[in-house]
Scaffold this motif. Structure first.
Motif, short mmCIF file in Angstrom:
data_model
loop_
_atom_site.label_atom_id
_atom_site.label_comp_id
_atom_site.label_asym_id
_atom_site.label_seq_id
_atom_site.Cartn_x
_atom_site.Cartn_y
_atom_site.Cartn_z
N MET A 195 42.05 18.72 -16.20
CA MET A 195 41.30 17.49 -16.46
C MET A 195 42.03 16.31 -15.84
N GLU A 196 41.26 15.41 -15.24
CA GLU A 196 41.80 14.17 -14.71
C GLU A 196 41.22 12.99 -15.47
N LYS A 197 42.06 12.03 -15.76
CA LYS A 197 41.60 10.80 -16.41
C LYS A 197 41.72 9.67 -15.39
N ILE A 198 40.59 9.09 -15.05
CA ILE A 198 40.55 8.06 -14.02
C ILE A 198 40.06 6.76 -14.63
N GLN A 199 40.84 5.71 -14.41
CA GLN A 199 40.43 4.41 -14.96
C GLN A 199 40.85 3.30 -14.01
N PHE A 200 40.11 2.21 -14.06
CA PHE A 200 40.42 1.03 -13.27
C PHE A 200 40.60 -0.12 -14.25
N LYS A 201 41.84 -0.46 -14.52
CA LYS A 201 42.14 -1.46 -15.55
C LYS A 201 42.01 -2.89 -15.05
N THR A 202 42.11 -3.08 -13.75
CA THR A 202 42.12 -4.44 -13.20
C THR A 202 40.70 -4.93 -12.93
N GLN A 203 40.39 -6.09 -13.46
CA GLN A 203 39.09 -6.73 -13.17
C GLN A 203 39.20 -7.41 -11.81
N ILE A 204 38.18 -7.25 -10.99
CA ILE A 204 38.21 -7.81 -9.63
C ILE A 204 37.23 -8.96 -9.52
N TRP A 205 37.75 -10.12 -9.07
CA TRP A 205 36.90 -11.26 -8.75
C TRP A 205 36.88 -11.38 -7.24
N THR A 206 35.71 -11.28 -6.63
CA THR A 206 35.65 -11.30 -5.17
C THR A 206 34.47 -12.13 -4.67
N GLY A 207 34.60 -12.60 -3.44
CA GLY A 207 33.51 -13.34 -2.81
C GLY A 207 33.66 -14.85 -2.93
N ASP A 208 32.66 -15.56 -2.41
CA ASP A 208 32.67 -17.02 -2.40
C ASP A 208 32.82 -17.59 -3.81
N GLY A 209 33.67 -18.57 -3.93
CA GLY A 209 33.83 -19.25 -5.22
C GLY A 209 34.67 -18.51 -6.23
N SER A 210 35.38 -17.46 -5.82
CA SER A 210 36.17 -16.69 -6.77
C SER A 210 37.24 -17.54 -7.44
N LEU A 211 37.80 -18.48 -6.69
CA LEU A 211 38.87 -19.31 -7.25
C LEU A 211 38.39 -20.16 -8.43
N LYS A 212 37.11 -20.48 -8.45
CA LYS A 212 36.59 -21.31 -9.54
C LYS A 212 36.67 -20.60 -10.89
N GLY A 213 36.78 -19.27 -10.84
CA GLY A 213 36.94 -18.52 -12.09
C GLY A 213 38.20 -18.89 -12.84
N LEU A 214 39.18 -19.42 -12.13
CA LEU A 214 40.43 -19.84 -12.77
C LEU A 214 40.22 -21.02 -13.70
N GLU A 215 39.14 -21.75 -13.51
CA GLU A 215 38.90 -22.94 -14.33
C GLU A 215 38.53 -22.58 -15.77
N ASP A 216 38.26 -21.31 -16.04
CA ASP A 216 37.97 -20.87 -17.41
C ASP A 216 39.24 -20.66 -18.23
N ILE A 217 40.39 -20.70 -17.57
CA ILE A 217 41.66 -20.48 -18.26
C ILE A 217 42.14 -21.81 -18.84
N SER A 218 42.52 -21.81 -20.10
CA SER A 218 42.99 -23.06 -20.72
C SER A 218 44.06 -22.77 -21.77
#
Length: 379
Positions: free
Chosen positions: A1-24
């Motif tokens: 049996m193999e357990k496969i997971q992707f723990k990292t959320q990916i922000w990609t494409g135009d305007g990705s940097l604006k997602g940082l503005e949700d951090i406070s």
């Protein structure tokens, strides 16, 4: 049996940097390199964070990050009382931050485990989605891969605007590193259907977009595609490890300080030929690696029934791509000193076998095999 997971959320494409503005409300320890600060490029990131958070910038990072710099960084982030890590830069900055995160957690016996946002400014390492980091003992000239899920970033932010000004040599060096990641993940002894799908896609994207962006750095579609391809390749090899190409590159890079992607590219044709057992003749029954390389060849239009002939065509295609990208074909062409090479090749051969990435190679090499590959790569 193999357990496969992707723990990292990916922000990609135009305007990705604006997602940082949700951090406070965070005390954000930003790790980067001196160039990002001096060039003003870091401002593109911090402008989205500084109004709602406290920031401390640590830029004492250099290529092949040594353990001493990582210790200095840990002392600084503890003094600042950081609550969040943000890594901005190439593989060195991201790897150094991963190492800080890991060592700090060990030092505090698990009480301090900071989330990490990785923001790559090169399209090559895939470090933003991997549980790999490479740190260097400068005194001994040895690179140590750190492999643990404890260092996986929580978020990978992929915005092509951050690589838009990358010079041609950096673009091609990192882009060919992506190709190496795809090739090695695909023939890894741990490969599975999921890693194969990612490696195949990344491989095709490199052949479609790397030369385009090499010729025109303002081609933002190609920039974003190569940025995504780097991440896709990172997801592939994070599941299944790499191989001898990286094993030798880690060992040789610590001695020669050749840019990592360039070093991988010099070695690549010889590694493919070794793994596919091309020296046994093209009419011999192909091994599993040769069959898989032939599959990749078909994805870029090389339609040959004989797998070994397909592999030979793939090798030639890679060599021609390397030439069009104006990359050196040998260590000698790069300018490596002959005496240095001959006095270190035995040491590098032994170190490459001990590297953790080598353990996933489809052929089990001996020191003599590595030495032969090094010598073939020299001139």
């Amino acid at each position: 049996m193999e357990k496969i997971q992707f723990k990292t959320q990916i922000w990609t494409g135009d305007g990705s940097l604006k997602g940082l503005e949700d951090i406070s409300g965070q005390r954000i320890f930003v790790v980067t390199d001196p160039f990002m600060v001096k060039s003003g490029s870091l401002d593109k990131i911090t402008v989205h964070l500084e109004s709602k958070n406290e920031l401390e910038v640590f830029s004492d990072i250099q290529p092949d990050p040594p353990v001493t710099k990582i210790v200095t960084g840990i002392e600084a982030l503890q003094k600042f009382k950081a609550t969040l890590l943000v890594a901005v830069g190439g593989g060195s900055a991201i790897d150094a931050t991963k190492a800080m995160k890991f060592i700090l957690k060990r030092m505090t016996k698990g009480e301090t485990d900071l989330d990490l946002i990785a923001i790559p400014t090169t399209s090559g390492t895939g470090s933003e989605v991997t549980n790999f980091a490479v740190i260097t003992n400068a005194d001994k000239g040895i690179k140590y891969p750190l492999v643990t899920d404890d260092i996986l970033p929580k978020v990978a932010l992929l915005d092509a605007e951050l690589v838009a000004s990358a010079p041609q040599n950096i673009t091609v060096d990192t882009g060919m590193d992506v190709l190496t990641h795809c090739l090695e993940a695909y023939v890894s002894i741990n490969a599975n259907d999921f890693s194969d799908a990612l490696a195949e896609k990344g491989f095709q994207m490199v052949f479609t977009y790397l030369e385009r962006v090499s010729k025109d750095g303002s081609d933002m579609e190609a920039r974003q595609k190569m940025h995504d391809a780097s991440c896709i390749a990172g997801m592939a090899f994070n599941m299944v490890n790499l191989g001898l190409n990286h094993g030798i590159a880690h060992a040789a890079g610590a001695q020669y300080h050749i840019p990592h992607g360039r070093l991988n590219t010099i070695l690549m044709p010889h590694i493919i030929a070794y793994n596919a057992e091309m020296d046994s003749g093209i009419m011999e029954k192909p091994n599993q690696a040769a069959v898989k390389y032939a599959n990749l060849a078909r994805l870029i239009g090389i339609h040959v029934a004989n797998p070994k002939i397909a592999v030979r065509s793939l090798i030639n295609t890679i060599i021609q791509l390397r030439k069009r990208l104006k990359m050196p074909a040998t260590f000698q062409e790069y300018g490596l000193d002959s005496e240095l090479f001959h006095t270190t090749e035995d040491e590098i051969s032994v170190a490459a076998l001990k590297d953790r990435t080598t353990s996933a190679n489809p052929r089990v090499p001996e020191a003599a095999d590595v030495k032969r590959i090094l010598e073939d790569s020299f001139s």
